[in-house]
Design an enzyme around this catalytic site. Sequence first.
Site, PDB file in Angstrom:
ATOM      1  N   ASP A   5       1.368   2.806   3.658  1.00 43.73           N
ATOM      2  CA  ASP A   5       0.438   3.860   3.245  1.00 43.73           C
ATOM      3  C   ASP A   5       1.219   5.153   2.981  1.00 43.73           C
ATOM      4  O   ASP A   5       0.795   6.241   3.393  1.00 43.73           O
ATOM      5  CB  ASP A   5      -0.670   4.106   4.290  1.00 43.73           C
ATOM      6  CG  ASP A   5      -1.800   4.964   3.698  1.00 43.73           C
ATOM      7  OD1 ASP A   5      -1.752   5.258   2.493  1.00 43.73           O
ATOM      8  OD2 ASP A   5      -2.719   5.349   4.454  1.00 43.73           O
ATOM      9  N   ASN A   7      -5.565   6.391  -6.593  1.00 44.59           N
ATOM     10  CA  ASN A   7      -6.063   7.775  -6.535  1.00 44.59           C
ATOM     11  C   ASN A   7      -5.103   8.776  -7.169  1.00 44.59           C
ATOM     12  O   ASN A   7      -4.677   9.753  -6.565  1.00 44.59           O
ATOM     13  CB  ASN A   7      -6.436   8.192  -5.097  1.00 44.59           C
ATOM     14  CG  ASN A   7      -5.274   8.104  -4.125  1.00 44.59           C
ATOM     15  OD1 ASN A   7      -4.247   7.519  -4.422  1.00 44.59           O
ATOM     16  ND2 ASN A   7      -5.438   8.696  -2.957  1.00 44.59           N
ATOM     17  N   ARG A  57       1.539   8.596  -6.795  1.00 48.64           N
ATOM     18  CA  ARG A  57       1.007   9.888  -7.290  1.00 48.64           C
ATOM     19  C   ARG A  57       1.084  10.117  -8.794  1.00 48.64           C
ATOM     20  O   ARG A  57       0.601  11.146  -9.268  1.00 48.64           O
ATOM     21  CB  ARG A  57       1.699  11.066  -6.593  1.00 48.64           C
ATOM     22  CG  ARG A  57       1.651  11.038  -5.070  1.00 48.64           C
ATOM     23  CD  ARG A  57       0.246  11.113  -4.532  1.00 48.64           C
ATOM     24  NE  ARG A  57       0.218  11.359  -3.093  1.00 48.64           N
ATOM     25  CZ  ARG A  57      -0.769  11.004  -2.308  1.00 48.64           C
ATOM     26  NH1 ARG A  57      -1.830  10.405  -2.804  1.00 48.64           N
ATOM     27  NH2 ARG A  57      -0.743  11.264  -1.025  1.00 48.64           N
ATOM     28  N   HIS A  76       0.819  -1.212   0.000  1.00 52.20           N
ATOM     29  CA  HIS A  76       0.000   0.000   0.000  1.00 52.20           C
ATOM     30  C   HIS A  76       0.859   1.272   0.000  1.00 52.20           C
ATOM     31  O   HIS A  76       1.363   1.693   1.038  1.00 52.20           O
ATOM     32  CB  HIS A  76      -0.897  -0.011   1.243  1.00 52.20           C
ATOM     33  CG  HIS A  76      -1.894   1.106   1.275  1.00 52.20           C
ATOM     34  ND1 HIS A  76      -3.095   1.002   1.933  1.00 52.20           N
ATOM     35  CD2 HIS A  76      -1.888   2.361   0.754  1.00 52.20           C
ATOM     36  CE1 HIS A  76      -3.764   2.129   1.812  1.00 52.20           C
ATOM     37  NE2 HIS A  76      -3.040   2.978   1.098  1.00 52.20           N
TER      38      HIS A  76
HETATM   39  O1  DOR Z   1      -3.840   9.654   4.973  1.00 54.59           O
HETATM   40  C1  DOR Z   1      -4.126   9.142   3.905  1.00 54.59           C
HETATM   41  N1  DOR Z   1      -3.667   9.660   2.746  1.00 54.59           N
HETATM   42  N2  DOR Z   1      -4.938   8.081   3.882  1.00 54.59           N
HETATM   43  C2  DOR Z   1      -5.425   7.586   2.726  1.00 54.59           C
HETATM   44  O2  DOR Z   1      -6.155   6.619   2.789  1.00 54.59           O
HETATM   45  C3  DOR Z   1      -5.100   8.236   1.443  1.00 54.59           C
HETATM   46  C4  DOR Z   1      -3.826   8.951   1.522  1.00 54.59           C
HETATM   47  C5  DOR Z   1      -3.547   9.864   0.355  1.00 54.59           C
HETATM   48  O3  DOR Z   1      -3.821   9.486  -0.774  1.00 54.59           O
HETATM   49  O4  DOR Z   1      -2.985  10.951   0.575  1.00 54.59           O
END
Ligand code: DOR
Length: 428
Positions: free
Chosen positions: A306, A96, A66, A62
């Site tokens: 993350d 995303n 970007r 995960h």
């Molecule tokens: O803190 C976060 N940032 N949690 C997420 O689930 C997405 C991520 C992001 O894309 O910046």
Amino acid sequence: MKILIKKGRVIDPKNDIDETLDIYINGNMIERIDRNIREKGSDIQVIDVSHHIIAPGLIDVHAHLREPGYEYKETIKTGTMAAVKGGFTTVVCMANTHPINDNKSVTEYIIEKSKSEGLCRVFPCGAITKGLKSEELSEIGEMFEAGIIAISDDGKSVKNAELLRRALEYAKLFAIPTISHCEDEDLSKGFVHEGHASLLSGLDTIPPISEEIIVKRDMAIAQYVGSPIHLTHISTEGSVEAIHKAKKGYKKITCDTCPHYFTLTDEATLGFDTSTKVNPPLRSKEDVKALKEGLKNNTIDIIATDHAPHEGSSKDVEFNLATFGISGLETAFALSLSLVHEGVLTLKELLKKFTVNPAKLLKLPYGELTPGKVADLIIFNPDIEWVVDKNEFLSKGKNTPFHGWKLKGKNLLTIVDGKIVYRDKIFT
Ligand code: DOR
């Protein structure tokens, strides 16, 4: 290229090895793992790693790289530079981006860019729903053909339960995992954990139930359709308890948490430092205790970063207005080694959560040190102390709450596909 790594303590959970050995790499493969390998030749690079540990390269299930679209936050190049510095040889990148990875052309773009510019293996995760809007399923089949390794609407949960059900059914057809971001949108409109610290700061809150309600819903739907489900960045005691219980009755549930959730509590948000603003939020000390217990009893299978890099200007604002996320690839492994120093996990148990378990989830032939398999490995020392300096991050995202922290344990060298892609100054 031929590399002979001498006298390292080899720890490989997959093959249940923990002993001092040499590793001989020929081309992109591990050719031999043995005592006192005596290969000779002017074309062999010999590296003496006595006092250090050799382990399989870490796999991050995960991260946010970007690209495309937010290259001012991170690129595949800078994100993978950060990854290999942190000990990761494989990274799964979330959907995303801009445009969202909900169709095969974006998937193909990420794969091509990773091949030409990435320093490690990159596998894209496709969006579950188009535009991450929970209105319509993405082109899951076409993205699968193009190379996605999982599906997720990470950043949010899939609001529409019927769509999640269909997505789980599709994912089962393609034998890829569905990665669930567990936060109820309506219950998570705030910025910090609902608890003692939020009473003091007055910041709007995200209660633990926001996560737990979706954890339970998504496990129930997955069980109903018989599909695997992976619950990502679990942060609460209630989630750990629910997952522990559900796993007893249904074996296709896995989950991960991230180093910031077992290292920090919501107290860290009291200084209004926006680098502590993350989704889900940093929780209470009881939650931290439960996460550590969950890691120990294997309710939590995997540690993920993350990695969520952001540009300075999106964090240099009032807490309410700042973006959510922590730049994690360069600190995740060192922070996790504290679990070993504290006696929560053994080194082998910790490495399992970074190698074998993610490889199993994603059905990847990596995360192990086996002759005849590709040479993805790291050399690290669990006792070297160093101070985190965000200005030295290779990631564009300097958003870390760990700036200035003294950590114990450091990755020193990373090999991907038989090539040295990161080398600490200790080896220069
Ligand atoms: O803190 C976060 N940032 N949690 C997420 O689930 C997405 C991520 C992001 O894309 O910046």
